[in-house]
Motif scaffolding. Structure first.
Motif, PDB file in Angstrom:
ATOM      1  N   ARG A  24     -78.959  70.932  88.069  1.00  0.00           N
ATOM      2  CA  ARG A  24     -78.255  70.473  89.265  1.00  0.00           C
ATOM      3  C   ARG A  24     -77.564  71.646  89.976  1.00  0.00           C
ATOM      4  NH1 ARG A  24     -77.978  65.738  86.268  1.00  0.00           N
ATOM      5  NH2 ARG A  24     -76.200  66.333  85.011  1.00  0.00           N
ATOM      6  N   ALA A  25     -76.938  72.530  89.193  1.00  0.00           N
ATOM      7  CA  ALA A  25     -76.282  73.711  89.783  1.00  0.00           C
ATOM      8  C   ALA A  25     -77.313  74.601  90.462  1.00  0.00           C
ATOM      9  CB  ALA A  25     -75.524  74.489  88.712  1.00  0.00           C
ATOM     10  N   PHE A  26     -78.467  74.743  89.836  1.00  0.00           N
ATOM     11  CA  PHE A  26     -79.563  75.542  90.378  1.00  0.00           C
ATOM     12  C   PHE A  26     -79.982  75.018  91.752  1.00  0.00           C
ATOM     13  CE2 PHE A  26     -84.209  75.296  90.815  1.00  0.00           C
ATOM     14  CZ  PHE A  26     -84.521  76.621  90.970  1.00  0.00           C
ATOM     15  N   LYS A  27     -80.188  73.726  91.860  1.00  0.00           N
ATOM     16  CA  LYS A  27     -80.652  73.139  93.117  1.00  0.00           C
ATOM     17  C   LYS A  27     -79.586  73.181  94.211  1.00  0.00           C
ATOM     18  CE  LYS A  27     -84.114  70.017  91.250  1.00  0.00           C
ATOM     19  NZ  LYS A  27     -84.515  68.618  91.096  1.00  0.00           N
ATOM     20  N   ALA A  28     -78.309  73.107  93.820  1.00  0.00           N
ATOM     21  CA  ALA A  28     -77.225  72.999  94.795  1.00  0.00           C
ATOM     22  C   ALA A  28     -76.709  74.351  95.302  1.00  0.00           C
ATOM     23  CB  ALA A  28     -76.056  72.228  94.183  1.00  0.00           C
ATOM     24  N   PHE A  29     -77.078  75.440  94.660  1.00  0.00           N
ATOM     25  CA  PHE A  29     -76.505  76.744  95.000  1.00  0.00           C
ATOM     26  C   PHE A  29     -76.897  77.168  96.422  1.00  0.00           C
ATOM     27  CE2 PHE A  29     -76.857  81.391  95.210  1.00  0.00           C
ATOM     28  CZ  PHE A  29     -75.546  81.725  94.945  1.00  0.00           C
ATOM     29  N   GLU A  30     -75.910  77.701  97.149  1.00  0.00           N
ATOM     30  CA  GLU A  30     -76.156  78.263  98.476  1.00  0.00           C
ATOM     31  C   GLU A  30     -75.663  79.708  98.482  1.00  0.00           C
ATOM     32  OE1 GLU A  30     -74.978  75.881 101.810  1.00  0.00           O
ATOM     33  OE2 GLU A  30     -75.468  74.031 100.739  1.00  0.00           O
ATOM     34  N   MET A  31     -76.529  80.611  98.843  1.00  0.00           N
ATOM     35  CA  MET A  31     -76.221  82.036  98.829  1.00  0.00           C
ATOM     36  C   MET A  31     -75.379  82.433 100.041  1.00  0.00           C
ATOM     37  SD  MET A  31     -78.920  85.191  98.435  1.00  0.00           S
ATOM     38  CE  MET A  31     -79.769  84.375  97.108  1.00  0.00           C
ATOM     39  N   THR A  32     -74.395  83.284  99.797  1.00  0.00           N
ATOM     40  CA  THR A  32     -73.542  83.793 100.880  1.00  0.00           C
ATOM     41  C   THR A  32     -73.950  85.231 101.224  1.00  0.00           C
ATOM     42  OG1 THR A  32     -71.908  84.755  99.377  1.00  0.00           O
ATOM     43  CG2 THR A  32     -71.605  82.417  99.985  1.00  0.00           C
ATOM     44  N   ASP A  33     -73.398  85.749 102.304  1.00  0.00           N
ATOM     45  CA  ASP A  33     -73.655  87.142 102.663  1.00  0.00           C
ATOM     46  C   ASP A  33     -73.113  88.088 101.595  1.00  0.00           C
ATOM     47  OD1 ASP A  33     -74.949  86.443 104.991  1.00  0.00           O
ATOM     48  OD2 ASP A  33     -73.179  86.685 106.260  1.00  0.00           O
ATOM     49  N   ALA A  34     -71.976  87.737 100.993  1.00  0.00           N
ATOM     50  CA  ALA A  34     -71.422  88.562  99.910  1.00  0.00           C
ATOM     51  C   ALA A  34     -72.365  88.573  98.706  1.00  0.00           C
ATOM     52  CB  ALA A  34     -70.043  88.054  99.502  1.00  0.00           C
ATOM     53  N   ASP A  35     -72.987  87.423  98.406  1.00  0.00           N
ATOM     54  CA  ASP A  35     -73.973  87.367  97.324  1.00  0.00           C
ATOM     55  C   ASP A  35     -75.155  88.285  97.635  1.00  0.00           C
ATOM     56  OD1 ASP A  35     -72.511  85.379  95.938  1.00  0.00           O
ATOM     57  OD2 ASP A  35     -73.599  83.759  96.952  1.00  0.00           O
ATOM     58  N   ARG A  36     -75.630  88.246  98.870  1.00  0.00           N
ATOM     59  CA  ARG A  36     -76.770  89.087  99.264  1.00  0.00           C
ATOM     60  C   ARG A  36     -76.438  90.563  99.095  1.00  0.00           C
ATOM     61  NH1 ARG A  36     -76.831  84.873 102.713  1.00  0.00           N
ATOM     62  NH2 ARG A  36     -78.749  83.676 102.855  1.00  0.00           N
ATOM     63  N   ALA A  37     -75.227  90.939  99.446  1.00  0.00           N
ATOM     64  CA  ALA A  37     -74.808  92.339  99.298  1.00  0.00           C
ATOM     65  C   ALA A  37     -74.764  92.728  97.820  1.00  0.00           C
ATOM     66  CB  ALA A  37     -73.444  92.556  99.947  1.00  0.00           C
ATOM     67  N   ARG A  38     -74.266  91.842  96.973  1.00  0.00           N
ATOM     68  CA  ARG A  38     -74.218  92.133  95.526  1.00  0.00           C
ATOM     69  C   ARG A  38     -75.635  92.224  94.942  1.00  0.00           C
ATOM     70  NH1 ARG A  38     -70.313  88.009  95.830  1.00  0.00           N
ATOM     71  NH2 ARG A  38     -68.230  88.898  95.951  1.00  0.00           N
ATOM     72  N   ILE A  39     -76.516  91.371  95.403  1.00  0.00           N
ATOM     73  CA  ILE A  39     -77.909  91.401  94.931  1.00  0.00           C
ATOM     74  C   ILE A  39     -78.553  92.732  95.311  1.00  0.00           C
ATOM     75  CG2 ILE A  39     -80.193  90.371  95.242  1.00  0.00           C
ATOM     76  CD1 ILE A  39     -78.639  87.658  95.673  1.00  0.00           C
ATOM     77  N   ALA A  40     -78.389  93.141  96.558  1.00  0.00           N
ATOM     78  CA  ALA A  40     -78.979  94.404  97.016  1.00  0.00           C
ATOM     79  C   ALA A  40     -78.397  95.577  96.237  1.00  0.00           C
ATOM     80  CB  ALA A  40     -78.743  94.588  98.513  1.00  0.00           C
ATOM     81  N   GLY A  41     -77.088  95.582  96.043  1.00  0.00           N
ATOM     82  CA  GLY A  41     -76.458  96.663  95.281  1.00  0.00           C
ATOM     83  C   GLY A  41     -76.954  96.717  93.844  1.00  0.00           C
ATOM     84  N   SER A  42     -77.102  95.562  93.226  1.00  0.00           N
ATOM     85  CA  SER A  42     -77.614  95.503  91.855  1.00  0.00           C
ATOM     86  C   SER A  42     -79.042  96.013  91.779  1.00  0.00           C
ATOM     87  CB  SER A  42     -77.540  94.068  91.324  1.00  0.00           C
ATOM     88  OG  SER A  42     -76.210  93.656  91.184  1.00  0.00           O
ATOM     89  N   ALA A  43     -79.856  95.653  92.769  1.00  0.00           N
ATOM     90  CA  ALA A  43     -81.245  96.108  92.795  1.00  0.00           C
ATOM     91  C   ALA A  43     -81.309  97.628  92.900  1.00  0.00           C
ATOM     92  CB  ALA A  43     -81.995  95.462  93.952  1.00  0.00           C
ATOM     93  N   VAL A  44     -80.526  98.192  93.807  1.00  0.00           N
ATOM     94  CA  VAL A  44     -80.515  99.647  93.984  1.00  0.00           C
ATOM     95  C   VAL A  44     -80.097 100.332  92.687  1.00  0.00           C
ATOM     96  CG1 VAL A  44     -79.324 101.541  95.173  1.00  0.00           C
ATOM     97  CG2 VAL A  44     -80.189  99.597  96.478  1.00  0.00           C
ATOM     98  N   ASP A  45     -79.030  99.832  92.065  1.00  0.00           N
ATOM     99  CA  ASP A  45     -78.542 100.435  90.820  1.00  0.00           C
ATOM    100  C   ASP A  45     -79.586 100.377  89.714  1.00  0.00           C
ATOM    101  OD1 ASP A  45     -76.127 100.927  92.095  1.00  0.00           O
ATOM    102  OD2 ASP A  45     -75.078  99.242  91.127  1.00  0.00           O
ATOM    103  N   LEU A  46     -80.247  99.239  89.577  1.00  0.00           N
ATOM    104  CA  LEU A  46     -81.246  99.086  88.521  1.00  0.00           C
ATOM    105  C   LEU A  46     -82.478  99.947  88.785  1.00  0.00           C
ATOM    106  CD1 LEU A  46     -82.153  97.766  85.897  1.00  0.00           C
ATOM    107  CD2 LEU A  46     -82.986  95.827  87.254  1.00  0.00           C
ATOM    108  N   LEU A  47     -82.952  99.963  90.019  1.00  0.00           N
ATOM    109  CA  LEU A  47     -84.156 100.742  90.325  1.00  0.00           C
ATOM    110  C   LEU A  47     -83.932 102.248  90.134  1.00  0.00           C
ATOM    111  CD1 LEU A  47     -85.540  98.773  93.385  1.00  0.00           C
ATOM    112  CD2 LEU A  47     -86.473  98.831  91.051  1.00  0.00           C
ATOM    113  N   LYS A  48     -82.686 102.702  90.204  1.00  0.00           N
ATOM    114  CA  LYS A  48     -82.386 104.119  89.960  1.00  0.00           C
ATOM    115  C   LYS A  48     -82.629 104.508  88.513  1.00  0.00           C
ATOM    116  CE  LYS A  48     -78.798 104.745  93.469  1.00  0.00           C
ATOM    117  NZ  LYS A  48     -77.340 104.911  93.682  1.00  0.00           N
ATOM    118  N   VAL A  49     -82.424 103.574  87.584  1.00  0.00           N
ATOM    119  CA  VAL A  49     -82.519 103.919  86.161  1.00  0.00           C
ATOM    120  C   VAL A  49     -83.748 103.350  85.470  1.00  0.00           C
ATOM    121  CG1 VAL A  49     -80.025 104.175  85.924  1.00  0.00           C
ATOM    122  CG2 VAL A  49     -81.073 101.968  85.399  1.00  0.00           C
TER     123      VAL A  49
END
Length: 191
Positions: A24-49
């Motif tokens: 239910r939590a999975f279906k109800a989740f709505e992504m915010t702009d702050a979430d998108r920024a954290r996702i992008a930052g996490s991706a950059v950090d992970l792809l570096k290593v």
């Protein structure tokens, strides 16, 4: 399968792996702009290593999910199944998949991360640049997204507009994600 049916199927798989509250939590989740920024930052950090290693897409997806779990308050799932281009399977075969299959060497399907009803994908771009990538997938990824991309985030219902299809067959539980993370850690330490 339509994206709506895929999402229903994925909700059932989440419920099987982690319970109905998580589904239910999975279906109800709505992504915010702050979430998108954290996702992008996490991706950059992970792809570096994370090293470019053929056949490491499942480990990369697990590492990304774990990293996202540290920075997001969101339902995050690691999903395995079939990736299609214009409805034709390019990774995986639409056959049933188990967590053990995903953790075994030689898994031929695809593994991605879901943040609620949103795809967050790193392995797609790495796979498109591997020498043994199916040519249809490499051409499609490079023509639609370009050669220099590393992250694809989109609502599940919109991925078909990009010519892609993510057909879920298994949601990985904690044990399988931990096993893939162990492999990811070995790859990172070996780089």
């Amino acid at each position: 399968m339509t994206s709506a049916k895929d999402l229903i199927q994925l909700g059932k798989l989440v419920a099987q792996a982690q319970g109905w509250d998580e589904a239910r939590a999975f279906k109800a989740f709505e992504m915010t702009d702050a979430d998108r920024a954290r996702i992008a930052g996490s991706a950059v950090d992970l792809l570096k290593v994370f090293p470019r290693a053929p056949g490491s897409g499942a480990q990369l997806a697990a590492a990304f999910a774990v990293q996202l779990g540290r920075v997001l308050d969101a339902p995050i799932q690691v999903v395995a199944g079939t990736l299609t281009v214009d409805g034709v399977p390019v990774l995986g075969s639409r056959q049933p998949v188990t967590a053990a299959d995903v953790c075994a060497d030689g898994f031929s399907g695809h593994v991605w991360v879901m943040i609620g009803p949103n795809i967050a994908e790193l392995a797609l771009f790495r796979r498109a640049n591997e020498r043994d990538c199916p040519p249809v997938l490499a051409r499609h990824v490079h023509s639609v997204f370009g050669h220099d991309k590393g992250l694809y985030v989109d609502q599940w219902r919109k991925v078909r507009r990009q010519g892609l299809g993510y057909e879920p067959q298994c949601v990985l539980g904690t044990e399988a994600v931990d096993a893939l993370m162990a492999g990811a850690f070995r790859l990172i330490k070996g780089a």
